[in-house]
Motif scaffolding. Structure first.
Motif, PDB file in Angstrom:
ATOM      1  N   ARG A  47       1.290  -1.580  -0.027  1.00  0.00           N
ATOM      2  CA  ARG A  47       0.033  -0.278   0.005  1.00  0.00           C
ATOM      3  C   ARG A  47       0.483   1.015   0.409  1.00  0.00           C
ATOM      4  NH1 ARG A  47      -3.003   2.883   3.746  1.00  0.00           N
ATOM      5  NH2 ARG A  47      -5.026   3.724   3.170  1.00  0.00           N
ATOM      6  N   ASN A  48       0.603   1.691  -1.548  1.00  0.00           N
ATOM      7  CA  ASN A  48       1.901   2.738  -1.457  1.00  0.00           C
ATOM      8  C   ASN A  48       0.779   4.147  -0.890  1.00  0.00           C
ATOM      9  OD1 ASN A  48       4.363   2.120  -1.550  1.00  0.00           O
ATOM     10  ND2 ASN A  48       3.884   2.307  -4.325  1.00  0.00           N
ATOM     11  N   ARG A  49       1.018   4.771   0.178  1.00  0.00           N
ATOM     12  CA  ARG A  49       0.456   6.018   0.803  1.00  0.00           C
ATOM     13  C   ARG A  49       1.018   7.124   0.278  1.00  0.00           C
ATOM     14  NH1 ARG A  49      -0.958   6.113   6.459  1.00  0.00           N
ATOM     15  NH2 ARG A  49      -2.269   8.253   5.723  1.00  0.00           N
ATOM     16  N   PHE A  50       0.410   8.611   0.191  1.00  0.00           N
ATOM     17  CA  PHE A  50       1.462   9.988   0.098  1.00  0.00           C
ATOM     18  C   PHE A  50       0.884  10.547   1.535  1.00  0.00           C
ATOM     19  CE2 PHE A  50       0.118  13.210  -3.021  1.00  0.00           C
ATOM     20  CZ  PHE A  50       1.217  13.935  -2.553  1.00  0.00           C
ATOM     21  N   PRO A  51       1.928  10.316   2.113  1.00  0.00           N
ATOM     22  CA  PRO A  51       1.882  10.844   3.370  1.00  0.00           C
ATOM     23  C   PRO A  51       2.387  11.774   3.843  1.00  0.00           C
ATOM     24  CG  PRO A  51       4.170   9.536   2.327  1.00  0.00           C
ATOM     25  CD  PRO A  51       3.391   9.448   1.677  1.00  0.00           C
ATOM     26  N   ASP A  78       6.785   5.449  -9.980  1.00  0.00           N
ATOM     27  CA  ASP A  78       6.995   4.347  -9.856  1.00  0.00           C
ATOM     28  C   ASP A  78       5.779   3.540  -9.680  1.00  0.00           C
ATOM     29  OD1 ASP A  78       9.365   4.809 -10.496  1.00  0.00           O
ATOM     30  OD2 ASP A  78      10.510   4.546  -9.388  1.00  0.00           O
ATOM     31  N   GLN A  79       4.735   3.396  -9.617  1.00  0.00           N
ATOM     32  CA  GLN A  79       3.637   2.263  -8.297  1.00  0.00           C
ATOM     33  C   GLN A  79       2.344   3.418  -9.979  1.00  0.00           C
ATOM     34  OE1 GLN A  79       3.422  -0.430  -7.353  1.00  0.00           O
ATOM     35  NE2 GLN A  79       6.012   0.121  -7.900  1.00  0.00           N
ATOM     36  N   ASP A  80       3.048   4.210 -10.521  1.00  0.00           N
ATOM     37  CA  ASP A  80       1.641   5.107 -10.932  1.00  0.00           C
ATOM     38  C   ASP A  80       0.796   6.060  -9.311  1.00  0.00           C
ATOM     39  OD1 ASP A  80       2.729   4.840 -13.678  1.00  0.00           O
ATOM     40  OD2 ASP A  80       1.027   3.255 -13.836  1.00  0.00           O
ATOM     41  N   GLN A  81       0.982   5.563  -8.362  1.00  0.00           N
ATOM     42  CA  GLN A  81       0.548   6.353  -7.711  1.00  0.00           C
ATOM     43  C   GLN A  81      -0.438   7.042  -7.971  1.00  0.00           C
ATOM     44  OE1 GLN A  81       1.341   5.830  -4.184  1.00  0.00           O
ATOM     45  NE2 GLN A  81       0.142   6.671  -2.906  1.00  0.00           N
ATOM     46  N   HIS A  82      -1.829   8.007  -7.755  1.00  0.00           N
ATOM     47  CA  HIS A  82      -3.070   8.726  -7.843  1.00  0.00           C
ATOM     48  C   HIS A  82      -3.943   8.465  -6.878  1.00  0.00           C
ATOM     49  CE1 HIS A  82      -4.034   5.566 -10.801  1.00  0.00           C
ATOM     50  NE2 HIS A  82      -5.585   6.060 -10.218  1.00  0.00           N
ATOM     51  N   ALA A  83      -4.195  10.148  -6.530  1.00  0.00           N
ATOM     52  CA  ALA A  83      -5.759  10.144  -5.709  1.00  0.00           C
ATOM     53  C   ALA A  83      -7.093  11.019  -6.312  1.00  0.00           C
ATOM     54  CB  ALA A  83      -4.702  10.030  -4.305  1.00  0.00           C
ATOM     55  N   THR A  84      -7.961  10.905  -5.979  1.00  0.00           N
ATOM     56  CA  THR A  84      -9.102  11.396  -5.785  1.00  0.00           C
ATOM     57  C   THR A  84      -9.483  11.865  -4.421  1.00  0.00           C
ATOM     58  OG1 THR A  84     -10.696  10.095  -5.699  1.00  0.00           O
ATOM     59  CG2 THR A  84      -9.170  10.595  -8.153  1.00  0.00           C
ATOM     60  N   ALA A  85     -10.275  13.217  -4.345  1.00  0.00           N
ATOM     61  CA  ALA A  85     -11.041  13.633  -2.587  1.00  0.00           C
ATOM     62  C   ALA A  85     -12.443  13.812  -3.301  1.00  0.00           C
ATOM     63  CB  ALA A  85      -9.775  14.442  -2.256  1.00  0.00           C
ATOM     64  N   HIS A  86     -13.242  12.912  -2.213  1.00  0.00           N
ATOM     65  CA  HIS A  86     -14.130  14.128  -1.561  1.00  0.00           C
ATOM     66  C   HIS A  86     -14.880  14.345  -1.484  1.00  0.00           C
ATOM     67  CE1 HIS A  86     -18.992  13.855  -2.311  1.00  0.00           C
ATOM     68  NE2 HIS A  86     -18.627  12.860  -1.053  1.00  0.00           N
ATOM     69  N   THR A 106      -9.247   8.812  -1.576  1.00  0.00           N
ATOM     70  CA  THR A 106      -9.283   7.331  -2.755  1.00  0.00           C
ATOM     71  C   THR A 106      -7.808   7.450  -3.299  1.00  0.00           C
ATOM     72  OG1 THR A 106     -11.829   7.257  -3.054  1.00  0.00           O
ATOM     73  CG2 THR A 106     -10.755   5.171  -4.274  1.00  0.00           C
ATOM     74  N   LEU A 107      -6.719   5.945  -3.086  1.00  0.00           N
ATOM     75  CA  LEU A 107      -5.808   6.289  -3.659  1.00  0.00           C
ATOM     76  C   LEU A 107      -6.055   4.369  -4.477  1.00  0.00           C
ATOM     77  CD1 LEU A 107      -4.493   6.373  -0.098  1.00  0.00           C
ATOM     78  CD2 LEU A 107      -3.889   7.714  -1.917  1.00  0.00           C
ATOM     79  N   SER A 108      -5.359   5.276  -5.381  1.00  0.00           N
ATOM     80  CA  SER A 108      -5.078   3.977  -6.628  1.00  0.00           C
ATOM     81  C   SER A 108      -3.701   3.654  -6.642  1.00  0.00           C
ATOM     82  CB  SER A 108      -5.742   3.830  -7.421  1.00  0.00           C
ATOM     83  OG  SER A 108      -7.114   4.558  -7.375  1.00  0.00           O
ATOM     84  N   TRP A 109      -2.996   2.137  -7.167  1.00  0.00           N
ATOM     85  CA  TRP A 109      -1.684   2.164  -8.230  1.00  0.00           C
ATOM     86  C   TRP A 109      -1.694   1.187  -8.810  1.00  0.00           C
ATOM     87  CZ3 TRP A 109      -2.061   2.543  -2.712  1.00  0.00           C
ATOM     88  CH2 TRP A 109      -2.337   1.646  -1.888  1.00  0.00           C
ATOM     89  N   LYS A 110      -0.476   0.768  -9.585  1.00  0.00           N
ATOM     90  CA  LYS A 110      -0.310  -0.187 -10.054  1.00  0.00           C
ATOM     91  C   LYS A 110      -1.397  -1.717  -9.635  1.00  0.00           C
ATOM     92  CE  LYS A 110       4.074   0.766 -12.646  1.00  0.00           C
ATOM     93  NZ  LYS A 110       5.361   1.018 -13.231  1.00  0.00           N
ATOM     94  N   GLN A 111      -1.463  -2.612 -10.953  1.00  0.00           N
ATOM     95  CA  GLN A 111      -1.646  -3.259 -10.457  1.00  0.00           C
ATOM     96  C   GLN A 111      -2.915  -4.283  -9.622  1.00  0.00           C
ATOM     97  OE1 GLN A 111       1.509  -5.638  -9.134  1.00  0.00           O
ATOM     98  NE2 GLN A 111       1.998  -6.370 -11.030  1.00  0.00           N
ATOM     99  N   GLY A 112      -4.210  -2.871  -9.387  1.00  0.00           N
ATOM    100  CA  GLY A 112      -5.567  -2.878  -9.237  1.00  0.00           C
ATOM    101  C   GLY A 112      -4.799  -3.037  -7.996  1.00  0.00           C
ATOM    102  N   GLY A 113      -4.226  -2.311  -7.058  1.00  0.00           N
ATOM    103  CA  GLY A 113      -4.264  -1.884  -5.474  1.00  0.00           C
ATOM    104  C   GLY A 113      -4.819  -0.083  -5.265  1.00  0.00           C
ATOM    105  N   GLY A 114      -4.596  -0.658  -4.319  1.00  0.00           N
ATOM    106  CA  GLY A 114      -5.451   1.366  -4.460  1.00  0.00           C
ATOM    107  C   GLY A 114      -6.321   0.839  -2.525  1.00  0.00           C
ATOM    108  N   GLY A 115      -6.586   2.177  -2.008  1.00  0.00           N
ATOM    109  CA  GLY A 115      -7.539   2.278  -0.582  1.00  0.00           C
ATOM    110  C   GLY A 115      -8.196   3.858  -0.186  1.00  0.00           C
TER     111      GLY A 115
END
Length: 230
Positions: A2-6, A148-156, A192-201
């Motif tokens: 789980r790659n977070r955006f600390p 490197d993990q294509d990490q991105h996030a959206t917010a509500h 909401t966080l997302s990254w490669k290979q369907g990872g997210g949280g």
């Protein structure tokens, strides 16, 4: 993994707030009331903030617009949207929080992220605490790893409000705000966080922001608090 955006966890960042702001927070905890005059004085040097409902705060004039209707990104800012033309403190704070909690390392460099965020800041250096805002972005090495993990996030965004101590202080001295026109707003939402290979949280987010809204002008961001005030 789980790659977070600390850096966007506001409870862990914002250490760039000035010493005067941190002193103000401690003083408020001890006395139970942070006078608005003190807030304005400390904002002159960098600052902290608290709450106040719409009925207590003098509403700046202008044409408010919905934070959901975010403008398209400006050139050179990657996926970071440009600041909206909003003249109401709570609406602008909600839009700013949504911007802060959203990012995309797939098409936005760290420098672009910072440039996009700076565009939201007040140009009045007397009141701007850029350090507290820039401190939300990870260092170059971590940003590179996130990319490197294509990490991105959206917010509500679920809601925004003026905190209680700010409301009480403003009610006691409504004219004090007319020096800097700094409003303190707490915003709640979900990232909401997302990254490669369907990872997210996903996780709940909360932040207290200082927003400058002078009459007949669009609002701007002044600072982000090191802790949340409800």
């Amino acid at each position: 993994m789980r790659n977070r955006f600390p850096s966007l966890s506001l409870s862990s960042y914002g250490s760039g707030w000035s010493a005067n702001w941190r002193i103000a927070i401690v003083a408020a905890a001890v006395t139970g009331l942070l006078a608005l005059a003190v807030i304005v004085a400390l904002l002159t040097g960098g600052g902290n903030g608290h709450q106040a409902p719409d009925s207590a705060a003098p509403a700046p004039t202008g044409s408010p617009s919905s934070p959901e209707a975010a403008p398209k990104p400006s050139p050179g800012s990657g996926s970071v949207p440009g600041p909206p033309q909003i003249a109401e403190p709570v609406a602008y704070a909600k839009a700013a929080a949504q911007m802060l909690w959203s990012y995309d390392t797939r098409d936005t460099s760290r420098d672009q992220q910072l440039a996009g965020m700076r565009a939201w800041m007040t140009t009045e250096t007397k009141y701007a605490d850029w350090t507290s805002v820039a401190g939300q972005v990870p260092d170059p090495v971590l940003w590179s790893r996130m990319a490197d993990q294509d990490q991105h996030a959206t917010a509500h965004i679920t809601e925004g409000h003026y905190p209680g101590a700010f409301k009480q202080a403003l009610a006691e001295d409504p004219s004090a705000i007319t020096e800097a026109y700094i409003y303190v707003v707490t915003v709640n939402g979900k990232q909401t966080l997302s990254w490669k290979q369907g990872g997210g949280g996903a996780e709940e987010r909360a932040a207290t922001l200082a927003v400058q809204c002078r009459p007949d002008h669009d609002c701007t961001l002044a600072a982000i608090a090191p802790s949340v005030t409800q």
